[in-house]
Enzyme design. Structure first.
Site, mmCIF file in Angstrom:
data_model
loop_
_atom_site.group_PDB
_atom_site.id
_atom_site.type_symbol
_atom_site.label_atom_id
_atom_site.label_comp_id
_atom_site.label_asym_id
_atom_site.label_seq_id
_atom_site.Cartn_x
_atom_site.Cartn_y
_atom_site.Cartn_z
ATOM 1 N N LYS A 163 -123.899 159.450 -8.512
ATOM 2 C CA LYS A 163 -125.191 159.609 -7.844
ATOM 3 C C LYS A 163 -126.101 158.402 -8.070
ATOM 4 O O LYS A 163 -127.268 158.424 -7.683
ATOM 5 C CB LYS A 163 -125.894 160.866 -8.358
ATOM 6 C CG LYS A 163 -125.087 162.145 -8.179
ATOM 7 C CD LYS A 163 -125.792 163.337 -8.840
ATOM 8 C CE LYS A 163 -124.966 164.600 -8.727
ATOM 9 N NZ LYS A 163 -125.604 165.753 -9.417
ATOM 10 N N ARG B 106 -102.472 160.608 -21.891
ATOM 11 C CA ARG B 106 -102.226 160.541 -23.321
ATOM 12 C C ARG B 106 -103.484 160.272 -24.125
ATOM 13 O O ARG B 106 -103.760 160.971 -25.114
ATOM 14 C CB ARG B 106 -101.190 159.434 -23.623
ATOM 15 C CG ARG B 106 -99.750 159.856 -23.484
ATOM 16 C CD ARG B 106 -98.879 158.677 -23.123
ATOM 17 N NE ARG B 106 -99.243 158.163 -21.817
ATOM 18 C CZ ARG B 106 -98.805 158.694 -20.673
ATOM 19 N NH1 ARG B 106 -97.960 159.696 -20.699
ATOM 20 N NH2 ARG B 106 -99.192 158.211 -19.517
ATOM 21 N N THR B 107 -104.235 159.245 -23.766
ATOM 22 C CA THR B 107 -105.379 158.862 -24.592
ATOM 23 C C THR B 107 -106.431 159.964 -24.615
ATOM 24 O O THR B 107 -106.968 160.313 -25.670
ATOM 25 C CB THR B 107 -105.993 157.546 -24.085
ATOM 26 O OG1 THR B 107 -104.977 156.540 -24.046
ATOM 27 C CG2 THR B 107 -107.104 157.075 -25.003
ATOM 28 N N ARG C 285 -113.733 155.843 -21.676
ATOM 29 C CA ARG C 285 -112.872 154.956 -20.893
ATOM 30 C C ARG C 285 -113.584 154.676 -19.572
ATOM 31 O O ARG C 285 -114.110 155.588 -18.930
ATOM 32 C CB ARG C 285 -111.501 155.579 -20.631
ATOM 33 C CG ARG C 285 -110.667 154.770 -19.635
ATOM 34 C CD ARG C 285 -109.236 155.238 -19.558
ATOM 35 N NE ARG C 285 -108.522 154.873 -20.779
ATOM 36 C CZ ARG C 285 -107.200 154.980 -20.896
ATOM 37 N NH1 ARG C 285 -106.470 155.440 -19.894
ATOM 38 N NH2 ARG C 285 -106.608 154.634 -22.016
ATOM 39 N N HIS D 246 -108.136 147.862 -25.663
ATOM 40 C CA HIS D 246 -107.791 149.255 -25.969
ATOM 41 C C HIS D 246 -107.542 149.296 -27.479
ATOM 42 O O HIS D 246 -106.394 149.385 -27.935
ATOM 43 C CB HIS D 246 -106.543 149.667 -25.190
ATOM 44 C CG HIS D 246 -106.335 151.146 -25.083
ATOM 45 N ND1 HIS D 246 -106.968 152.051 -25.903
ATOM 46 C CD2 HIS D 246 -105.537 151.890 -24.263
ATOM 47 C CE1 HIS D 246 -106.588 153.273 -25.599
ATOM 48 N NE2 HIS D 246 -105.717 153.205 -24.604
#
Length: 334
Positions: A86, A57-58, A107, A135
């Site tokens: 890496k 969703r986000t 995120r 959030h």
């Protein structure tokens, strides 16, 4: 908060006036979010979307919001598909990608990591969730949802009673939301969670210091007073650090009987999603899917105008955006 050119990393940056400004701009952008109007206010702008932790969703909401403003989205998904796998540092990653874009949404599975990105970035950064910490954009769309649902019921947010149920320790959405709600007046918060998954003490202390009533419970009954909002969260199993969750009993299963016990016909049922629909999860029950009090899909829909509003404010196109509107040329779904 001065939005223009700024990072949005935490709800701690926001005042009540800031929240109301974001909501006002979101309301103005509803015709675009609902596909009744088109704007190209951000034509030529590029969003770099870094979702280094799972999201549906986000991630899609941010991308859709930017695209509906006329911008282009470039994204990378998952740590294993980024150069950080890496050994590249957060600082190097942020500096490089910010050279490609005008704004970034990030995120990351570690608390505080998005702030590290912002420190090294040349462009504004929006926190799309950092570990169990915060959030902020979810909290803003949740406030918007409550305000809109309350308006339809002739209720006010000031003085309301909010029940939080579930994993309140690792559920970052509730951390951000309760702090934003504490900017309102004379609130009551009931926190229903197993002791090992209770709301962190610093957050509870902050809310109490702002003059609000906080009730903490580990089982039903919750309180003799009816609640205005039931906000439930799933157990954040991906963040557990050895806690035993056997105590997560049927008391935490939010179904029709639960809501009828703690609320009434005007109570709103919310969840940040995803919900765990397996029978043993004791999350938000599917037996509420036809209940008009269930606002979870109206909640997700409101993520688009809220995130559009943030892009518009941070990139400086919010003032006269209606002048850019035109009608869509395709068939718009009902």
């Amino acid at each position: 908060m001065e939005f223009l050119g700024s990072h949005l990393l935490s709800v701690d940056q926001l005042s009540r006036e800031d929240v109301e400004l974001v909501i006002t701009v979101a309301q103005r952008l509803e015709p675009v979010a609902r596909r009744r109007k088109i704007t190209r206010a951000l034509e030529g702008a590029v969003l770099a979307s870094l979702f280094l932790e799972a999201s549906t969703r986000t991630r899609l909401s941010f991308g859709s919001a930017f695209s509906r403003l006329g911008g282009a989205v470039r994204e990378t998904v998952g740590l294993t598909f980024s150069s950080m796998a890496k050994g590249e540092s957060i600082a190097d990653t942020a500096r490089v990608i910010s050279g490609y874009a005008d704004i970034m949404t990030i995120r990351h599975p570690e608390a505080g990591s998005v702030a590290q990105f912002a420190h090294a970035s040349l462009v504004p950064v929006i926190n799309a969730g950092d570990g169990a910490a915060e959030h902020p954009t979810q909290a803003l769309l949740d406030i918007y949802t409550i305000e809109e649902e309350f308006a339809a019921r002739n209720k006010r947010l000031d003085g309301s009673h909010i029940l939080f149920v579930g994993d309140l320790k690792y559920g970052r959405t509730v951390h951000s939301l309760i702090k934003l709600l504490s900017l309102y007046d004379k609130m009551t918060f009931t926190l229903l969670a197993p002791e090992l998954l209770s709301m962190p003490d610093p957050i509870v202390e902050l809310v109490q210091a702002r003059g609000h009533h906080v009730i903490q419970r580990n089982a039903l009954p919750v309180t003799p007073e009816q609640v205005d909002v039931v906000y439930t969260t799933r157990i954040q199993r991906e963040r557990l650090q050895g806690e035993q969750i056997e105590g997560y009993s049927r008391d935490f299963h939010v179904n029709t009987a639960f809501v009828n016990e703690v609320g009434d016909a005007s109570t709103i049922i919310m969840h940040p999603l995803p919900r765990d629909s397996t029978p043993a999860s004791n999350d938000l029950s599917t037996d509420l899917d036809a209940d008009p009090r269930l606002a979870i899909f109206r909640q997700t829909d409101r993520g688009i105008p809220i995130r559009m509003a943030l892009f518009a404010l941070i990139l400086g196109v919010s003032d006269n955006i209606e002048a850019t509107y035109r009608d869509p040329s395709w068939r718009v779904s009902p």
